[in-house]
Scaffold this active site. Sequence first.
Site, PDB file in Angstrom:
ATOM      1  N   CYS A 121     -59.818   5.748  66.127  1.00  0.00           N
ATOM      2  CA  CYS A 121     -58.618   6.209  66.884  1.00  0.00           C
ATOM      3  C   CYS A 121     -58.517   5.722  68.146  1.00  0.00           C
ATOM      4  O   CYS A 121     -57.333   5.741  68.583  1.00  0.00           O
ATOM      5  CB  CYS A 121     -58.839   7.645  66.989  1.00  0.00           C
ATOM      6  SG  CYS A 121     -59.115   8.663  65.419  1.00  0.00           S
ATOM      7  N   CYS A 132     -66.754   7.379  65.517  1.00  0.00           N
ATOM      8  CA  CYS A 132     -67.027   7.030  64.078  1.00  0.00           C
ATOM      9  C   CYS A 132     -66.011   5.856  63.902  1.00  0.00           C
ATOM     10  O   CYS A 132     -65.296   5.327  64.742  1.00  0.00           O
ATOM     11  CB  CYS A 132     -66.869   8.261  63.239  1.00  0.00           C
ATOM     12  SG  CYS A 132     -65.046   8.384  62.802  1.00  0.00           S
ATOM     13  N   CYS A 156     -62.101   7.768  72.003  1.00  0.00           N
ATOM     14  CA  CYS A 156     -61.768   9.034  71.234  1.00  0.00           C
ATOM     15  C   CYS A 156     -62.237  10.361  71.611  1.00  0.00           C
ATOM     16  O   CYS A 156     -63.247  10.233  72.230  1.00  0.00           O
ATOM     17  CB  CYS A 156     -61.752   8.672  69.863  1.00  0.00           C
ATOM     18  SG  CYS A 156     -63.436   9.020  69.178  1.00  0.00           S
ATOM     19  N   LYS A 165     -51.152   7.772  56.039  1.00  0.00           N
ATOM     20  CA  LYS A 165     -50.360   7.769  57.361  1.00  0.00           C
ATOM     21  C   LYS A 165     -49.740   6.362  57.380  1.00  0.00           C
ATOM     22  O   LYS A 165     -49.941   5.171  57.098  1.00  0.00           O
ATOM     23  CB  LYS A 165     -51.299   7.831  58.641  1.00  0.00           C
ATOM     24  CG  LYS A 165     -52.384   6.948  58.713  1.00  0.00           C
ATOM     25  CD  LYS A 165     -53.219   7.084  59.799  1.00  0.00           C
ATOM     26  CE  LYS A 165     -54.741   7.402  59.558  1.00  0.00           C
ATOM     27  NZ  LYS A 165     -55.730   7.756  60.532  1.00  0.00           N
ATOM     28  N   ARG A 175     -46.051   8.597  61.750  1.00  0.00           N
ATOM     29  CA  ARG A 175     -46.489   9.104  62.950  1.00  0.00           C
ATOM     30  C   ARG A 175     -45.800   8.953  64.125  1.00  0.00           C
ATOM     31  O   ARG A 175     -44.812   8.227  63.886  1.00  0.00           O
ATOM     32  CB  ARG A 175     -48.097   8.644  63.048  1.00  0.00           C
ATOM     33  CG  ARG A 175     -49.224   9.166  61.882  1.00  0.00           C
ATOM     34  CD  ARG A 175     -49.387  10.464  61.617  1.00  0.00           C
ATOM     35  NE  ARG A 175     -50.260  10.704  60.905  1.00  0.00           N
ATOM     36  CZ  ARG A 175     -51.595  10.662  61.129  1.00  0.00           C
ATOM     37  NH1 ARG A 175     -52.082  10.071  61.988  1.00  0.00           N
ATOM     38  NH2 ARG A 175     -52.583  11.113  59.999  1.00  0.00           N
ATOM     39  N   CYS A 202     -63.951  16.790  66.898  1.00  0.00           N
ATOM     40  CA  CYS A 202     -63.465  15.941  65.603  1.00  0.00           C
ATOM     41  C   CYS A 202     -64.667  16.395  64.733  1.00  0.00           C
ATOM     42  O   CYS A 202     -65.769  15.964  64.571  1.00  0.00           O
ATOM     43  CB  CYS A 202     -63.289  14.495  65.886  1.00  0.00           C
ATOM     44  SG  CYS A 202     -63.032  13.589  64.395  1.00  0.00           S
ATOM     45  N   ARG A 211     -51.063  18.837  67.996  1.00  0.00           N
ATOM     46  CA  ARG A 211     -50.887  17.286  68.406  1.00  0.00           C
ATOM     47  C   ARG A 211     -49.213  17.313  68.483  1.00  0.00           C
ATOM     48  O   ARG A 211     -48.595  17.535  67.460  1.00  0.00           O
ATOM     49  CB  ARG A 211     -51.197  16.020  67.509  1.00  0.00           C
ATOM     50  CG  ARG A 211     -50.909  14.888  68.161  1.00  0.00           C
ATOM     51  CD  ARG A 211     -51.492  13.676  67.191  1.00  0.00           C
ATOM     52  NE  ARG A 211     -52.849  13.646  66.935  1.00  0.00           N
ATOM     53  CZ  ARG A 211     -53.426  12.954  66.011  1.00  0.00           C
ATOM     54  NH1 ARG A 211     -52.965  12.307  65.143  1.00  0.00           N
ATOM     55  NH2 ARG A 211     -55.010  12.960  65.885  1.00  0.00           N
ATOM     56  N   LYS A 260     -48.078   3.917  60.550  1.00  0.00           N
ATOM     57  CA  LYS A 260     -47.809   3.954  62.176  1.00  0.00           C
ATOM     58  C   LYS A 260     -46.980   3.000  62.847  1.00  0.00           C
ATOM     59  O   LYS A 260     -47.035   1.616  62.377  1.00  0.00           O
ATOM     60  CB  LYS A 260     -49.288   3.836  62.791  1.00  0.00           C
ATOM     61  CG  LYS A 260     -50.301   4.989  62.384  1.00  0.00           C
ATOM     62  CD  LYS A 260     -51.450   4.696  63.253  1.00  0.00           C
ATOM     63  CE  LYS A 260     -52.110   5.892  63.045  1.00  0.00           C
ATOM     64  NZ  LYS A 260     -53.681   5.985  63.273  1.00  0.00           N
TER      65      LYS A 260
END
Length: 573
Positions: free
Chosen positions: A474, A470, A425, A204, A141, A431, A72, A206
């Site tokens: 995302c 899931c 996503c 994380k 991030r 994934c 990424r 953001k």
Amino acid sequence: MTPKPPSKVELAKRHGRHLRGTIGETLASDATHFGHDDLQLLKFHGTYQQDDRDLRRGREDGEEKAWRFMVRVAIPAGAVTAEQYLALDDLADRHGNGTLRVTTRQGFQFHGVLKGDLKATIAGINRTLLTTISACGDVQRNVMGCAAPLGDADHAEVRRVAEALARELRPGSRAYHEIWLDGEKQVSTEAEEPFYGEHYLPRKFKAAVGLSTDNCVDIWAQDVGLLGVLDQGRMTGFNLLVGGGLGMTHNKGDTTARLATPLGFVAPEHGLEAVRLVAAIFRDHGNRSDRRHARLKYLLAEWGIERFRAEFVSRASFPLLPPVPLPRLPFHDHLGRHRQADGRWFYGVFVQSGRILDDSSHRLRTALREIVDRVRPGIRLTAQQNLLLTDLDAAALDQVEATLRAHGVTPALELSAVRRYSVACPALPTCGLAVAESERAIPGLLDQLEAELETLGLRHEPLTVRMTGCPNGCARPYTADIAFVGRSLGLYHVYVGGGLAGDRLVDLYRADVPMEEIVDTLRPLLQRWAAERNPGEGLGDFYQRLMGLRAVRSTVTGRELPTIDQFPLVVAR
Ligand code: HEM
Ligand code: SF4
């Protein structure tokens, strides 16, 4: 009370000598993949170890998984040059699966990178002066920023602040240079990470920078948001929002999606320091034993906003004023043709699920490569997984559209609203957390929804549909008009009630709906929306009005919608 022991990931960080672990050694060895601790550290370097899940089924007992890496690129405010784009496109052929993917945080992802190509991929990205460091992992991030390249002072300031923030909270460890760029090996020292220390953040973090004229960055979904407040066309400072976050876990009621809460207002020159302070509070007080509760939103839930504000103020050397009341934020996806302040144009291209690829019917990747090669535009990636071509003169504008058409790519404004505003996503096959299809399933589902909406005369009514494989969220499903969240193969929870404004969470509308019944399940609601909506009323707003249970949470004013009779359908709540 005895403190709870740190989680395994915390230990991996602490023992990792500032992100080094044994990544370099494993990379140089014949090992097919990395072990637990290294793969936690690899995330900080911008890569996830995955395996091709389509190939899992045919495997013999004991046979290795088909290991692959997702890489990424962190791109503050989603801005890349034509040269960078062409270099990334080239790397996708050489080391990836021949596609580039625009992410919901304005970055690019490569999929299908083999271990043997990982170093060349990351080094190649660095040669373009972009980086993968802190695109994943327990750090700040990719910093999002309103992508509209309008060329005015406020949008320029948004980009400047996003880029400055990215620099400010980038890990200082030299591990990245040592491992990927053949930098000289050094012994890790405390001085390497003056802000993050040896264990970085609990999870994380953001951040996004937006403007009160446009919520294209979904500011309420962020751990921290700087929302530029415009007064008579001039930015007077930032409303500071804290504690948003969308990930949750099925059947774990103590994990929830949360919208950010306004903490206060800061002068423009204090925006950066304000985010740094919020990150520092998270670093010092976030949960380090249970990763499911390690996001800033849980600290806010535990402390309440007043205690959080008191902690912030005690650390700040500048005033925190009350948040400026704002009307509900508009939303723009920036697709189609738009004028820049300098008289030139930008052109927003729709990218289905962010995936830039060629297939039998449309050759978006070829079209973009041709355009970028010939016209050399600026490029901005949006949080809706789309791409904007900037700095075009009128002739180039026509050339762009003609090239797209020649390759079978429909201009965004000719698409149905449900397709144009859709987000998905990646999920399967890359994934490791996916329990259901998303990117591969959404085109077919959109075909069905499109047909239904067309019949009801709703083709052009703005409607955001988001899908994930899931509950981690995302694709930001929990603020959409309609969301499908994977439960198991072919089975989805259906949520409704958010909207493009991004300032309200969804309700669970129906649990465990088989894929083939999704449209039937939604039909009664869509029919009522068609028949009873107020002019311009989005599906989520309409649903909330029908439910009459919850006020539309205007971002700061708290304006309420009138209560009406209960919605007659049985709604799972
Ligand atoms: C809470 C737990 C979460 C976990 C464990 C998680 C994990 C992952 C993984 C493994 C991928 C890689 C998928 C692939 O490309 O093959 C991914 C993609 C991504 N995630 Fe998450 N994620 C979480 C929540 C979120 C949330 C809440 C957001 C943003 C609102 C987000 C933003 C992204 C983005 C931007 C991508 C790139 C692909 C895309 O645009 O969809 N993640 N995530
Ligand atoms: S939402 Fe779930 S399935 Fe989709 S990319 Fe994120 S973690 Fe994977």
